[in-house]
Design a protein around this motif. Structure first.
Motif, mmCIF file in Angstrom:
data_model
loop_
_atom_site.group_PDB
_atom_site.id
_atom_site.type_symbol
_atom_site.label_atom_id
_atom_site.label_comp_id
_atom_site.label_asym_id
_atom_site.label_seq_id
_atom_site.Cartn_x
_atom_site.Cartn_y
_atom_site.Cartn_z
ATOM 1 N N ILE A 1 0.844 -1.216 0.000
ATOM 2 C CA ILE A 1 0.000 0.000 0.000
ATOM 3 C C ILE A 1 0.872 1.256 0.000
ATOM 4 O O ILE A 1 0.455 2.324 0.431
ATOM 5 N N ARG A 2 2.102 1.104 -0.485
ATOM 6 C CA ARG A 2 3.016 2.248 -0.446
ATOM 7 C C ARG A 2 2.439 3.476 -1.138
ATOM 8 O O ARG A 2 2.582 4.600 -0.674
ATOM 9 N N ASN A 3 1.725 3.233 -2.251
ATOM 10 C CA ASN A 3 1.220 4.384 -2.987
ATOM 11 C C ASN A 3 0.167 5.166 -2.204
ATOM 12 O O ASN A 3 0.127 6.392 -2.252
ATOM 13 N N GLN A 4 -0.681 4.420 -1.473
ATOM 14 C CA GLN A 4 -1.685 5.128 -0.670
ATOM 15 C C GLN A 4 -1.047 5.865 0.496
ATOM 16 O O GLN A 4 -1.470 6.939 0.875
ATOM 17 N N VAL A 5 -0.025 5.250 1.086
ATOM 18 C CA VAL A 5 0.581 5.810 2.284
ATOM 19 C C VAL A 5 1.437 7.035 1.955
ATOM 20 O O VAL A 5 1.469 8.005 2.709
ATOM 21 N N ALA A 6 2.081 7.008 0.810
ATOM 22 C CA ALA A 6 3.022 8.074 0.469
ATOM 23 C C ALA A 6 2.307 9.412 0.292
ATOM 24 O O ALA A 6 1.141 9.480 -0.106
ATOM 25 N N LYS A 7 3.045 10.451 0.638
ATOM 26 C CA LYS A 7 2.519 11.803 0.475
ATOM 27 C C LYS A 7 3.392 12.530 -0.534
ATOM 28 O O LYS A 7 4.609 12.550 -0.381
ATOM 29 N N TYR A 8 2.818 13.131 -1.533
ATOM 30 C CA TYR A 8 3.555 13.818 -2.593
ATOM 31 C C TYR A 8 4.645 12.918 -3.178
ATOM 32 O O TYR A 8 5.719 13.379 -3.511
ATOM 33 N N GLY A 9 4.371 11.645 -3.204
ATOM 34 C CA GLY A 9 5.347 10.740 -3.786
ATOM 35 C C GLY A 9 6.489 10.373 -2.858
ATOM 36 O O GLY A 9 7.409 9.680 -3.257
ATOM 37 N N PHE A 10 6.443 10.858 -1.623
ATOM 38 C CA PHE A 10 7.500 10.488 -0.684
ATOM 39 C C PHE A 10 6.949 9.560 0.388
ATOM 40 O O PHE A 10 5.846 9.770 0.901
ATOM 41 N N LEU A 11 7.744 8.562 0.712
ATOM 42 C CA LEU A 11 7.337 7.601 1.723
ATOM 43 C C LEU A 11 8.258 7.777 2.919
ATOM 44 O O LEU A 11 9.474 7.653 2.803
ATOM 45 N N THR A 12 7.694 8.112 4.072
ATOM 46 C CA THR A 12 8.547 8.245 5.250
ATOM 47 C C THR A 12 8.145 7.196 6.277
ATOM 48 O O THR A 12 7.031 6.667 6.255
ATOM 49 N N SER A 13 9.073 6.955 7.169
ATOM 50 C CA SER A 13 8.850 5.990 8.227
ATOM 51 C C SER A 13 7.629 6.398 9.056
ATOM 52 O O SER A 13 6.854 5.567 9.516
ATOM 53 N N LYS A 14 7.461 7.705 9.213
ATOM 54 C CA LYS A 14 6.365 8.221 10.019
ATOM 55 C C LYS A 14 5.020 7.891 9.378
ATOM 56 O O LYS A 14 4.075 7.475 10.061
ATOM 57 N N LEU A 15 4.961 8.046 8.049
ATOM 58 C CA LEU A 15 3.715 7.753 7.347
ATOM 59 C C LEU A 15 3.388 6.263 7.409
ATOM 60 O O LEU A 15 2.230 5.879 7.500
ATOM 61 N N GLU A 16 4.435 5.450 7.356
ATOM 62 C CA GLU A 16 4.220 4.006 7.377
ATOM 63 C C GLU A 16 3.746 3.526 8.735
ATOM 64 O O GLU A 16 3.048 2.515 8.838
#
Lengths: 501, 348
Positions: free
Chosen positions: A356-371
């Motif tokens: 679900i990386r695409n849903q979790v990512a914000k502005y195309g960036f994936l951070t540990s916090k978002l995960e």
């Protein structure tokens, strides 16, 4: 007079798993002895101990009445023991002749390999076995049947007195099976002792004089073939309690979610059609190598297929495109979670959010916090036991690893989850937990397609059992009718039941 | 239940026969043949363009002498690759042994030349066996181990040699002359290399140990089941490779009589290239020593011919690159064709 080969009370553990707990087999010269048991009953481990690949933890091992202790395959070979594996292991770059004589090629008096002699000896061996095979042909590309013949020729040239055939007929066609059985009889008449492992009872009954049944790493019974029937053997193979398993809870079955029609891939599976409904757990059962995993992989799109169609929730699923299947709401928990299910050196958290990386990512960036949010949520819901969310997946126990893989797919909110061998290599306690999770999942309306080699699991979990035999669906057994004997019988018999749909 | 009746008549059923290869396939498969054609063509074209390439003083000698070094290096590398490993440290081993050899001439002039040569080879063998022991018994991938020794052996070179270098006056006159003299018109160095090739080819094709090396490269799991002593077998190629890199170092001193701490840098890639162009599969299990020798000869000739043809040095590397990619692609194509045909045979 002593027996040719005797093993008593043999034990063997791998880590915490007891593969053998009191195995026993007694083989005499000039006989063919059948060794049968469910998948995972410990037959292969026993064979590997006899063949010198594994050492035993306990028990007696006698050859010609004398206690032996093999330290290597070379050691076992030296004592006249030859093992023919289901998948023969030849050197593809070597010729047929050199495969037979690898490691002990004859020398001329000039100290060079005598290829002419090797060729002559190979011809002699193959002629004795009644087959024609060019000694100078590369082993690459030979059929499995021919590769087995080469293994047998090798065993004969080594003057082996004990031959072990581990499911030799599993990948053979009818004619090839006849040929192999003919060779086995010939060797028997020459006074060799043969252990024949097979799931096909017709072969066992046609070929063998004695039969030993194993279950859960233990010796169950040894009988003369003349004294037993297939039913007796099957009962001995499966006879165990189903109590420690978590049975599936009753759930209202909904609409059709997965519809598979006439799926065919030449030589792998043929004309496979079935449906899975919302809230339903459908189990593909059958022998190892029957084509169960291959069907599942094709449905998800890991492998391609030649004809047929897959639809999910009324939408056609394009073939050979797992990303499309995922987008439509399919999840796939593979058989080998260490190699195919997890990124072993990545943390629990990144593994859970992997799909679900695409849903979790914000502005195309994936951070540990978002995960962290979704990861925590699913780890808690599935009770993944880990010290921290960034612990490497490889450090977890098998059961917890499986929960992480399940969490990854649950996070995608799937319509259909395919689970291949959900509890392989998982300890008994966690097993029932995984069963409970799958059952709950079905309760929320997810359709589940499960593959399992463990009969109790199949019987405990499945609403319907589909039997796969040699790439075809040969039976459709509902929960009410599913008994261990019936499933086992259908999985091992060609003419067991008519195709029911 | 139906019990299948096995009759003796059914036993003698299927047969497998050798399949005839097509002429084209045979030509391309015989890598040695195509390499000889290409080498001859290269020499002819270069000589026609610039006759002094062959017909100057020592033209033929240089043409035949330079490959000796590459052949020694490539044969060792090929044996390692055949056993499904790789040795990236041969360039550094060459550099170290070259200085070892030159330095010994300088500091111990009383020691006879053959003894110096022998000690240099043993030194190379020791460096190679360090690789082999680490790979065989620690089970660390050879790529990593030999990458490490590539740097550490080079580091030892730099520490030991510093700003120093092998001076021509260190090297005995007879030893320098050895590289210039011929026997029946063939440079003695090339004869040395050919003897190495013959012994290696005989060992790899006609001795059990050599065949076992092919076996572990072809199918390591099967080698275990066959009861081969795979650990010791994995060690052998590295010792051979180290020894031959040592020989290459000695040849280097004989030809050039000079050299600093950077001698041999990048030679490992040439050795791998020669092996691959010569028909050794990078995944191990196949390839012939004769082909490797021709591959090395070809690459050495190419590097001398291209400047003569006034092709800029920038292009030389590109040409070598294209050849490597071409050779591997060709191998793969034929492998796929063979596989497809085998599958057809099966389903037929």
């Amino acid at each position: 007079m002593s027996h040719l080969l005797e093993l008593h009370d043999v034990t063997k553990t791998f880590g915490a798993v007891a593969a053998l707990a009191g195995a026993e087999i007694v083989l005499d010269s000039g006989t063919i002895h059948a060794l049968v048991g469910e998948n995972g009953a410990g037959k292969s481990t026993l064979v590997k101990i006899i063949g010198g690949l594994h050492g035993r933890d306990g028990g007696d091992f006698l050859l010609d009445g004398e206690s032996v202790d093999f330290r290597s395959t070379a050691d076992a070979k030296h004592h006249g023991i030859a093992v023919i594996y289901q998948e023969p292991t030849l050197f593809p770059d070597f010729t047929v002749a050199e495969n037979i004589f690898a490691g002990r090629q004859p020398y001329t008096r000039f100290g060079t390999i005598d290829r002419a002699e090797m060729r002559r000896a190979t011809r002699e061996l193959t002629e004795r076995l009644g087959i024609v095979i060019d000694p100078d042909r590369d082993a690459r590309g030979l059929s499995i049947a021919d590769q087995q013949v080469i293994e047998i020729a090798k065993a004969i040239s080594l003057n082996a007195k004990v031959l072990i055939m581990d499911e030799p007929t599993a990948a053979l066609s009818g004619v090839e099976v006849e040929r192999l059985m003919g060779i086995a009889r010939q060797l028997r008449d020459e006074g060799k002792g043969i252990i024949f492992i097979s799931h096909r009872f017709d072969e066992v009954f046609a070929l063998c004089s004695t039969i030993t049944v194993m279950r859960d790493g233990q010796h169950i019974a040894t009988s003369l073939i003349a004294d037993v029937t297939v039913d007796v053997i099957i009962r001995q193979m499966v006879g165990r309690s189903v109590e420690n398993l978590f049975p599936k809870e009753e759930v209202a079955i909904g609409d059709v979610v997965l519809d598979v029609e006439h799926l065919t891939r030449a030589g792998v599976f043929e004309d496979v059609s079935f449906q899975v409904r919302a809230g339903e757990i459908v189990c593909l059962a059958g022998l190892v190598g029957a084509g169960r995993s291959e069907i599942a992989r094709a449905v998800f799109g890991v492998d391609s297929y030649e004809s047929g169609a897959v639809t999910l929730g009324g939408v056609a699923v394009p073939r050979h495109r797992p990303s499309a299947a995922m987008a439509l709401g399919m999840g796939f928990v593979p058989e080998d979670r260490r190699k195919q299910g997890l990124a072993m050196t990545a943390g629990v958290q990144s593994n859970i959010t992997l799909a679900i990386r695409n849903q979790v990512a914000k502005y195309g960036f994936l951070t540990s916090k978002l995960e962290q949010g979704p990861a925590e949520h699913w780890a808690r819901r599935l009770q993944v036991k880990t010290r921290a969310l960034d612990t490497h997946a490889g450090m977890l126990s098998g059961g917890n690893q499986q929960k992480v893989v399940l969490a990854k797919w649950l996070a995608t909110n799937p319509k259909l989850l395919i689970i291949d061998e959900p509890t392989r290599g998982i300890d008994v306690g966690t097993k029932s937990e995984v069963h409970r999770l799958i059952s709950e999942l079905a309760g929320t309306g997810v359709a589940v397609l499960m593959i399992s080699s463990e009969l109790p699991e199949v019987l405990g979990m499945a609403d319907r059992v589909l039997i796969v035999r040699e790439g075809r669906l040969t039976a459709n057994i509902s929960r009410a009718d599913a008994t261990a004997e019936r499933v086992m019988y259908a999985a091992t018999h060609a003419a067991g039941e008519e195709v029911a749909k | 239940m139906t019990i299948r009746q096995a009759t003796d008549a059914a036993v003698a059923a299927p047969t497998v026969s050798g399949r005839k290869r097509s002429v084209w396939e045979w030509i391309f498969q015989a890598r040695e043949l195509s390499l000889i054609v290409v080498i001859v063509a290269l020499i002819v074209v270069t000589t026609v363009t610039q006759p002094q390439y062959l017909f100057s003083d020592g033209g033929v000698r240089d043409l035949l002498r330079t490959p000796a070094l590459y052949i020694a290096l490539a044969v060792g590398e090929a044996i390692v690759i055949i056993s499904r490993n790789i040795d990236l440290s041969v360039g550094s081993v060459l550099g170290l042994t070259a200085y070892f050899c030159g330095n010994m001439f300088h500091t111990m002039p009383a020691v006879p030349i053959p003894v110096v040569v022998l000690l240099s080879l043993i030194f190379g063998a020791i460096l190679g066996s360090v690789n082999g022991l680490l790979v065989a018994f620690l089970r660390v991938p050879a790529l990593v181990i030999t990458l490490g020794t590539l740097y550490s052996y080079r580091g030892i070179s730099v520490l030991w040699i510093g700003g120093n270098f092998i001076r021509p006056d260190w090297v005995p006159k007879e030893f320098k002359e050895f590289s210039l003299t011929t026997f029946l018109g063939v440079p003695k160095l090339l004869i040395v290399a050919l003897i190495v090739v013959l012994i290696a080819a005989w060992f790899m094709s006609s001795r059990r140990t050599g065949r076992d090396l092919y076996a572990i490269g072809s199918n390591p799991e099967a080698a275990v089941l066959y009861g081969m002593r795979t650990k010791w077998l994995a060690l052998i190629p590295f010792v051979i490779s180290g020894t031959l890199a040592g020989l290459a170092g000695v040849i280097y001193v004989s030809i050039y009589a000079t050299g600093d701490s950077k001698v041999g840098t990048g030679f490992e890639l040439q050795a791998i290239a020669a092996a691959v162009v010569g028909g050794v599969a990078v995944i191990g299990g196949s390839g012939r020593i004769g082909g490797v020798a021709l591959g090395a000869f070809f690459l050495a000739t190419l590097t001398t011919a291209l400047p003569v043809l006034s092709i800029p040095s920038l292009w030389q590397q590109a040409v070598v690159g294209v050849l490597i990619v071409g050779a591997i692609t060709l191998d793969r194509v034929f492998f796929l064709i063979r596989q497809r045909r085998a599958r057809k045979e099966l389903s037929a």
